[in-house]
Motif scaffolding. Structure first.
Motif, PDB file in Angstrom:
ATOM      1  N   ALA A  30       0.811  -1.212   0.000  1.00 59.73           N
ATOM      2  CA  ALA A  30       0.000   0.000   0.000  1.00 59.73           C
ATOM      3  C   ALA A  30       0.846   1.264   0.000  1.00 59.73           C
ATOM      4  N   THR A  31       1.963   1.239   0.712  1.00 58.62           N
ATOM      5  CA  THR A  31       2.831   2.404   0.795  1.00 58.62           C
ATOM      6  C   THR A  31       4.215   1.972   1.255  1.00 58.62           C
ATOM      7  N   THR A  32       5.211   2.776   0.965  1.00 52.47           N
ATOM      8  CA  THR A  32       6.556   2.497   1.465  1.00 52.47           C
ATOM      9  C   THR A  32       6.854   3.337   2.700  1.00 52.47           C
ATOM     10  N   ALA A  33       5.994   4.298   3.010  1.00 54.84           N
ATOM     11  CA  ALA A  33       6.212   5.174   4.165  1.00 54.84           C
ATOM     12  C   ALA A  33       5.750   4.495   5.445  1.00 54.84           C
ATOM     13  N   ASP A  34       6.620   4.403   6.418  1.00 52.72           N
ATOM     14  CA  ASP A  34       6.288   3.850   7.734  1.00 52.72           C
ATOM     15  C   ASP A  34       5.641   2.475   7.667  1.00 52.72           C
ATOM     16  N   GLY A  35       5.980   1.718   6.654  1.00 57.37           N
ATOM     17  CA  GLY A  35       5.414   0.382   6.525  1.00 57.37           C
ATOM     18  C   GLY A  35       6.486  -0.664   6.681  1.00 57.37           C
ATOM     19  N   PRO A  36       6.236  -1.843   6.158  1.00 57.74           N
ATOM     20  CA  PRO A  36       7.230  -2.911   6.238  1.00 57.74           C
ATOM     21  C   PRO A  36       8.435  -2.597   5.354  1.00 57.74           C
ATOM     22  N   LEU A  37       9.490  -3.369   5.523  1.00 58.10           N
ATOM     23  CA  LEU A  37      10.679  -3.251   4.679  1.00 58.10           C
ATOM     24  C   LEU A  37      10.345  -3.862   3.325  1.00 58.10           C
ATOM     25  N   ILE A  38      10.477  -3.088   2.265  1.00 60.24           N
ATOM     26  CA  ILE A  38      10.224  -3.585   0.912  1.00 60.24           C
ATOM     27  C   ILE A  38      11.496  -3.377   0.104  1.00 60.24           C
ATOM     28  N   LEU A  39      12.030  -4.467  -0.420  1.00 59.79           N
ATOM     29  CA  LEU A  39      13.219  -4.424  -1.266  1.00 59.79           C
ATOM     30  C   LEU A  39      12.840  -4.832  -2.677  1.00 59.79           C
ATOM     31  N   VAL A  40      13.517  -4.234  -3.648  1.00 64.48           N
ATOM     32  CA  VAL A  40      13.213  -4.464  -5.059  1.00 64.48           C
ATOM     33  C   VAL A  40      14.452  -4.990  -5.777  1.00 64.48           C
ATOM     34  N   ALA A  41      14.255  -5.994  -6.621  1.00 61.41           N
ATOM     35  CA  ALA A  41      15.289  -6.449  -7.551  1.00 61.41           C
ATOM     36  C   ALA A  41      14.935  -5.843  -8.897  1.00 61.41           C
ATOM     37  N   GLU A  42      15.906  -5.164  -9.507  1.00 60.96           N
ATOM     38  CA  GLU A  42      15.614  -4.555 -10.809  1.00 60.96           C
ATOM     39  C   GLU A  42      16.669  -4.931 -11.838  1.00 60.96           C
ATOM     40  N   ASP A  43      16.211  -4.920 -13.115  1.00 62.16           N
ATOM     41  CA  ASP A  43      17.084  -5.306 -14.220  1.00 62.16           C
ATOM     42  C   ASP A  43      16.554  -4.809 -15.557  1.00 62.16           C
ATOM     43  N   PRO A  44      16.522  -3.566 -15.889  1.00 60.46           N
ATOM     44  CA  PRO A  44      16.644  -2.370 -15.073  1.00 60.46           C
ATOM     45  C   PRO A  44      15.320  -1.976 -14.417  1.00 60.46           C
ATOM     46  N   THR A  45      14.229  -2.612 -14.818  1.00 53.43           N
ATOM     47  CA  THR A  45      12.939  -2.353 -14.159  1.00 53.43           C
ATOM     48  C   THR A  45      12.705  -3.442 -13.107  1.00 53.43           C
ATOM     49  N   PRO A  46      11.774  -3.254 -12.189  1.00 57.37           N
ATOM     50  CA  PRO A  46      11.543  -4.269 -11.159  1.00 57.37           C
ATOM     51  C   PRO A  46      11.188  -5.638 -11.749  1.00 57.37           C
ATOM     52  N   VAL A  47      11.909  -6.666 -11.270  1.00 55.83           N
ATOM     53  CA  VAL A  47      11.632  -8.049 -11.662  1.00 55.83           C
ATOM     54  C   VAL A  47      11.270  -8.905 -10.460  1.00 55.83           C
ATOM     55  N   GLY A  48      11.403  -8.327  -9.265  1.00 55.35           N
ATOM     56  CA  GLY A  48      11.067  -9.058  -8.051  1.00 55.35           C
ATOM     57  C   GLY A  48      11.096  -8.133  -6.856  1.00 55.35           C
ATOM     58  N   TYR A  49      10.575  -8.640  -5.760  1.00 59.46           N
ATOM     59  CA  TYR A  49      10.550  -7.844  -4.529  1.00 59.46           C
ATOM     60  C   TYR A  49      10.389  -8.769  -3.340  1.00 59.46           C
ATOM     61  N   LEU A  50      10.652  -8.225  -2.168  1.00 53.75           N
ATOM     62  CA  LEU A  50      10.283  -8.901  -0.937  1.00 53.75           C
ATOM     63  C   LEU A  50       9.712  -7.889   0.034  1.00 53.75           C
ATOM     64  N   VAL A  51       8.846  -8.375   0.892  1.00 57.29           N
ATOM     65  CA  VAL A  51       8.248  -7.569   1.956  1.00 57.29           C
ATOM     66  C   VAL A  51       8.565  -8.283   3.263  1.00 57.29           C
ATOM     67  N   ALA A  52       9.199  -7.572   4.181  1.00 55.31           N
ATOM     68  CA  ALA A  52       9.559  -8.148   5.470  1.00 55.31           C
ATOM     69  C   ALA A  52       9.088  -7.239   6.595  1.00 55.31           C
ATOM     70  N   ILE A  53       8.682  -7.870   7.680  1.00 60.35           N
ATOM     71  CA  ILE A  53       8.193  -7.138   8.843  1.00 60.35           C
ATOM     72  C   ILE A  53       9.125  -7.439  10.017  1.00 60.35           C
ATOM     73  N   PRO A  54      10.037  -6.509  10.310  1.00 61.85           N
ATOM     74  CA  PRO A  54      10.958  -6.743  11.428  1.00 61.85           C
ATOM     75  C   PRO A  54      10.223  -6.689  12.764  1.00 61.85           C
ATOM     76  N   GLY A  55      10.599  -7.569  13.662  1.00 61.00           N
ATOM     77  CA  GLY A  55      10.035  -7.593  15.001  1.00 61.00           C
ATOM     78  C   GLY A  55      11.143  -7.618  16.034  1.00 61.00           C
ATOM     79  N   GLU A  56      10.765  -7.722  17.283  1.00 69.92           N
ATOM     80  CA  GLU A  56      11.754  -7.728  18.362  1.00 69.92           C
ATOM     81  C   GLU A  56      12.597  -8.997  18.366  1.00 69.92           C
ATOM     82  N   THR A  57      11.979 -10.146  18.107  1.00 68.80           N
ATOM     83  CA  THR A  57      12.705 -11.410  18.191  1.00 68.80           C
ATOM     84  C   THR A  57      13.016 -12.036  16.836  1.00 68.80           C
ATOM     85  N   HIS A  58      12.331 -11.605  15.799  1.00 66.34           N
ATOM     86  CA  HIS A  58      12.555 -12.184  14.479  1.00 66.34           C
ATOM     87  C   HIS A  58      12.008 -11.233  13.410  1.00 66.34           C
TER      88      HIS A  58
END
Length: 135
Positions: A30-58
Motif C-alpha cells: 500500500a505504501t513504502t512510508a512507515d510500513g514494512p521493509l520492501i526491497l526491489v530487484a531490478e534489471d533495469p525495471t523491477p523483476v522481483g521484490y520482498l516484503v519483510a516485517i521486522p520484530g523484536e525477536t525475528h
C-alpha cells in the motif's frame, strides 16, 4: 541490483504480486512510508521484490516474488541475501506445504520446518519455516 522500494515502484510490484503469488496480500504494497521493509530487484525495471516485517525477536518474510520470466536467475537469492544484511536474528516465513519449488528454495538457504499449519491457506496447509540466518 537490489534497493529499497519507492512509492513509484508500487504499481510494478503489485503487477509482479498478481502474476507470481497464489494468495497475494495486496495491502502489503500500500505504501513504502512507515510500513514494512520492501526491497526491489531490478534489471533495469523491477523483476522481483520482498516484503519483510521486522520484530523484536525475528523478522517475518511476508512475501518474496519474482516475475515468471526472471525466475531461476538469482534474484530471489539476491533479495534474501539483502534481507539478511539489513536485519538480525531469525527469519520466519510461511509456504504452502504443496509448493515444492518454494520449499526447495528456502531449504537451500538454510530454512527448516518449524511447524505445520493446518488449513493456513485457502488451497491447503502451510509450513512455518525458520532460519538462523543473520544471527
Amino acid at each position: 541490483m537490489i534497493r529499497a522500494a519507492a512509492e513509484a515502484d508500487l504499481p510494478a510490484l503489485r503487477a509482479i504480486q498478481q502474476v507470481s503469488l497464489d494468495e497475494p496480500w495486496p495491502d502489503l504494497l500500500a505504501t513504502t512510508a512507515d510500513g514494512p521493509l520492501i526491497l526491489v530487484a531490478e534489471d533495469p525495471t523491477p523483476v522481483g521484490y520482498l516484503v519483510a516485517i521486522p520484530g523484536e525477536t525475528h523478522t517475518y518474510l511476508a512475501e518474496l516474488a519474482v516475475t515468471p520470466a526472471a525466475r531461476r536467475s538469482g534474484y530471489g537469492t539476491e533479495l534474501l541475501d539483502a534481507l539478511t544484511e539489513r536485519t538480525s536474528g531469525r527469519i520466519e516465513l510461511t509456504v504452502q506445504e504443496s509448493d515444492d519449488g518454494a520449499r526447495a528454495f528456502y531449504n537451500s538457504h538454510g530454512f527448516v520446518v518449524a511447524e505445520r499449519l493446518e488449513s493456513y491457506y485457502k488451497n491447503g496447509d502451510g509450513l512455518l519455516l525458520v532460519s538462523a540466518l543473520g544471527e
